[in-house]
Design a protein around this motif. Structure first.
Motif, PDB file in Angstrom:
ATOM      1  N   LEU A 125     108.222 102.114  68.928  1.00 54.65           N
ATOM      2  CA  LEU A 125     108.582 101.159  68.123  1.00 54.65           C
ATOM      3  C   LEU A 125     109.531  99.844  68.471  1.00 54.65           C
ATOM      4  O   LEU A 125     109.346  98.784  68.498  1.00 54.65           O
ATOM      5  CB  LEU A 125     108.613 101.684  66.657  1.00 54.65           C
ATOM      6  N   LYS A 126     110.750 100.457  68.991  1.00 55.04           N
ATOM      7  CA  LYS A 126     111.482  99.666  69.427  1.00 55.04           C
ATOM      8  C   LYS A 126     111.290  98.851  70.617  1.00 55.04           C
ATOM      9  O   LYS A 126     111.729  97.566  70.525  1.00 55.04           O
ATOM     10  CB  LYS A 126     113.153 100.435  69.740  1.00 55.04           C
ATOM     11  N   GLN A 127     110.838  99.363  71.621  1.00 51.97           N
ATOM     12  CA  GLN A 127     110.370  98.882  72.653  1.00 51.97           C
ATOM     13  C   GLN A 127     109.371  97.757  72.421  1.00 51.97           C
ATOM     14  O   GLN A 127     109.174  96.722  72.963  1.00 51.97           O
ATOM     15  CB  GLN A 127     109.799  99.748  73.955  1.00 51.97           C
ATOM     16  N   LEU A 128     108.323  98.056  71.510  1.00 52.93           N
ATOM     17  CA  LEU A 128     107.142  97.037  71.080  1.00 52.93           C
ATOM     18  C   LEU A 128     107.875  95.871  70.482  1.00 52.93           C
ATOM     19  O   LEU A 128     107.474  94.968  70.798  1.00 52.93           O
ATOM     20  CB  LEU A 128     106.118  98.019  70.160  1.00 52.93           C
ATOM     21  N   ALA A 129     108.642  96.297  69.553  1.00 54.56           N
ATOM     22  CA  ALA A 129     109.319  95.082  68.893  1.00 54.56           C
ATOM     23  C   ALA A 129     110.052  94.060  69.824  1.00 54.56           C
ATOM     24  O   ALA A 129     110.048  92.886  69.685  1.00 54.56           O
ATOM     25  CB  ALA A 129     110.380  95.605  67.574  1.00 54.56           C
ATOM     26  N   GLU A 130     110.671  94.758  70.764  1.00 53.53           N
ATOM     27  CA  GLU A 130     111.579  93.795  71.740  1.00 53.53           C
ATOM     28  C   GLU A 130     110.326  93.078  72.435  1.00 53.53           C
ATOM     29  O   GLU A 130     110.517  91.824  72.933  1.00 53.53           O
ATOM     30  CB  GLU A 130     112.218  94.714  72.591  1.00 53.53           C
ATOM     31  N   GLU A 131     109.387  93.960  73.214  1.00 55.36           N
ATOM     32  CA  GLU A 131     108.349  93.013  73.787  1.00 55.36           C
ATOM     33  C   GLU A 131     107.616  91.901  72.878  1.00 55.36           C
ATOM     34  O   GLU A 131     107.248  90.589  73.644  1.00 55.36           O
ATOM     35  CB  GLU A 131     107.422  93.925  74.213  1.00 55.36           C
ATOM     36  N   VAL A 132     107.331  92.195  71.623  1.00 53.51           N
ATOM     37  CA  VAL A 132     106.980  91.083  70.910  1.00 53.51           C
ATOM     38  C   VAL A 132     107.884  89.964  70.756  1.00 53.51           C
ATOM     39  O   VAL A 132     107.380  88.841  70.669  1.00 53.51           O
ATOM     40  CB  VAL A 132     106.482  91.794  69.366  1.00 53.51           C
ATOM     41  N   GLY A 133     108.940  90.304  70.636  1.00 56.88           N
ATOM     42  CA  GLY A 133     110.023  89.183  70.422  1.00 56.88           C
ATOM     43  C   GLY A 133     110.065  88.357  71.740  1.00 56.88           C
ATOM     44  O   GLY A 133     109.913  87.159  71.793  1.00 56.88           O
ATOM     45  N   ILE A 134     110.052  88.920  72.748  1.00 61.60           N
ATOM     46  CA  ILE A 134     110.104  88.228  74.332  1.00 61.60           C
ATOM     47  C   ILE A 134     108.752  87.341  74.085  1.00 61.60           C
ATOM     48  O   ILE A 134     108.895  86.323  74.705  1.00 61.60           O
ATOM     49  CB  ILE A 134     110.057  89.274  75.412  1.00 61.60           C
ATOM     50  N   THR A 135     107.523  87.938  73.916  1.00 66.63           N
ATOM     51  CA  THR A 135     106.438  87.282  74.180  1.00 66.63           C
ATOM     52  C   THR A 135     106.205  85.947  73.213  1.00 66.63           C
ATOM     53  O   THR A 135     105.950  84.894  73.788  1.00 66.63           O
ATOM     54  CB  THR A 135     105.162  88.198  73.701  1.00 66.63           C
ATOM     55  N   VAL A 136     106.812  86.402  72.243  1.00 66.69           N
ATOM     56  CA  VAL A 136     106.680  84.866  71.156  1.00 66.69           C
ATOM     57  C   VAL A 136     107.700  83.998  71.605  1.00 66.69           C
ATOM     58  O   VAL A 136     107.757  82.692  71.597  1.00 66.69           O
ATOM     59  CB  VAL A 136     106.862  85.588  69.746  1.00 66.69           C
ATOM     60  N   GLY A 137     109.019  84.392  71.842  1.00 64.90           N
ATOM     61  CA  GLY A 137     110.008  83.561  72.421  1.00 64.90           C
ATOM     62  C   GLY A 137     109.418  82.770  73.642  1.00 64.90           C
ATOM     63  O   GLY A 137     109.739  81.620  73.842  1.00 64.90           O
ATOM     64  N   LYS A 138     108.890  83.374  74.837  1.00 59.87           N
ATOM     65  CA  LYS A 138     108.361  82.728  75.688  1.00 59.87           C
ATOM     66  C   LYS A 138     107.431  81.507  75.300  1.00 59.87           C
ATOM     67  O   LYS A 138     107.286  80.616  76.045  1.00 59.87           O
ATOM     68  CB  LYS A 138     107.758  83.824  76.685  1.00 59.87           C
ATOM     69  N   MET A 139     106.536  81.781  74.464  1.00 59.86           N
ATOM     70  CA  MET A 139     105.391  81.072  74.075  1.00 59.86           C
ATOM     71  C   MET A 139     106.254  79.819  73.193  1.00 59.86           C
ATOM     72  O   MET A 139     105.732  78.712  73.765  1.00 59.86           O
ATOM     73  CB  MET A 139     104.511  81.824  72.892  1.00 59.86           C
ATOM     74  N   HIS A 140     106.848  80.002  72.468  1.00 66.85           N
ATOM     75  CA  HIS A 140     107.681  79.045  71.648  1.00 66.85           C
ATOM     76  C   HIS A 140     108.553  78.092  72.651  1.00 66.85           C
ATOM     77  O   HIS A 140     108.793  76.893  72.368  1.00 66.85           O
ATOM     78  CB  HIS A 140     108.498  79.587  70.242  1.00 66.85           C
ATOM     79  N   LEU A 141     109.016  78.838  73.588  1.00 65.35           N
ATOM     80  CA  LEU A 141     110.051  77.938  74.719  1.00 65.35           C
ATOM     81  C   LEU A 141     109.137  76.943  75.304  1.00 65.35           C
ATOM     82  O   LEU A 141     109.679  76.012  76.006  1.00 65.35           O
ATOM     83  CB  LEU A 141     110.547  78.934  75.451  1.00 65.35           C
ATOM     84  N   ALA A 142     107.655  77.296  75.459  1.00 69.69           N
ATOM     85  CA  ALA A 142     106.959  76.397  76.182  1.00 69.69           C
ATOM     86  C   ALA A 142     106.390  75.306  75.264  1.00 69.69           C
ATOM     87  O   ALA A 142     105.417  74.763  75.763  1.00 69.69           O
ATOM     88  CB  ALA A 142     105.747  77.051  76.913  1.00 69.69           C
TER      89      ALA A 142
END
Length: 245
Positions: A125-142
């Motif tokens: 769950l921790k790994q998944l949460a981290e990857e969700v945050g990274i994915t959304v962060g990349k999207m918003h950064l763009a």
């Protein structure tokens, strides 16, 4: 999208209804030998015909642009094979061996005793949460706003999830409400929608979204504090609406 496809003969065959929602029907089929999912936006009889047609076309365009923009910045999205402008259909790659994040978390928690995760479950769950945050962060950064960022619109590749040393591979889908906007408000709304989707279904792991935000903060390094301020404002507005009814 394949640019050299003969549009007159570009048809997904053997279509079978897979799912129907409020906005669209999903069909599975085969597009020139490739497994395909067809998203058909159907007419809403309760709307004025001209308004209905305009909204349908706008959401189709948003879907296509969102898919392409995310793919261009390295976020996994289905490939687009063909667009039927008259039939209001988008023919896309069928992603196999995936679960929605909503279903995947539910499966993990089903194995917990009295709602308490063991170490292996917690790590996943921790790994998944981290990857969700990274994915959304990349999207918003763009500057990409998803518009409907729920746990049902984030997919996880299930082919290698048992390997704890491998990061979860995530895909984003359903971009009908997406747009480009660098405002902190819209990014805060994206995060709020995701938070509500998580906490309303998985109230026994309140720490999950905290990890999402920590990971997001590490990825969205430009203006992240302003987004978090907006998120707090949006949370407050949401609580007020709940209290007032």
């Amino acid at each position: 999208m394949d640019s050299n496809v003969n549009h007159a003969s570009a048809v997904t065959v053997n279509q079978q209804l897979f799912k129907q929602g409020a906005e669209a029907r999903l069909f599975t089929g085969s597009f020139f030998g490739r497994k395909t999912i067809v998203k058909e936006r159907f007419s809403k009889k309760y709307r004025h015909p001209e308004l209905d047609e305009r909204l349908t076309k706008e959401r189709m365009r948003a879907e296509l642009k969102g898919l392409m923009r995310c793919k261009n910045i390295g976020i996994w999205t289905p490939a687009v094979y063909f667009v039927g402008s008259k039939s209001n259909t988008v023919h896309m790659e069928l992603l196999e061996n995936v679960d929605t994040v909503n279903i995947y978390i539910g499966k993990l928690l089903m194995g917990c005793v009295d709602g308490s995760c063991d170490v292996q479950c917690t790590n996943k769950l921790k790994q998944l949460a981290e990857e969700v945050g990274i994915t959304v962060g990349k999207m918003h950064l763009a500057g990409i706003i998803h518009g409907d960022l729920t746990t049902s619109n984030i997919l996880i590749d299930t082919t290698n999830v048992e390997n704890e040393s491998t990061k979860p591979k995530l895909a984003l889908i359903d971009f009908g409400l997406s747009h480009v906007d660098n405002s902190a408000e819209d990014k805060g709304v994206d995060l709020y929608v995701l938070e509500r989707a998580l906490t309303s279904t998985f109230s026994n792991i309140p720490w999950f979204f905290d990890i999402v935000l920590t990971s997001y903060r590490g990825t969205y390094t430009s203006g992240g504090e302003e987004v978090f301020k907006k998120l707090e404002e949006i949370r407050l507005r949401g609580r007020k609406r709940t209290m007032i009814g």
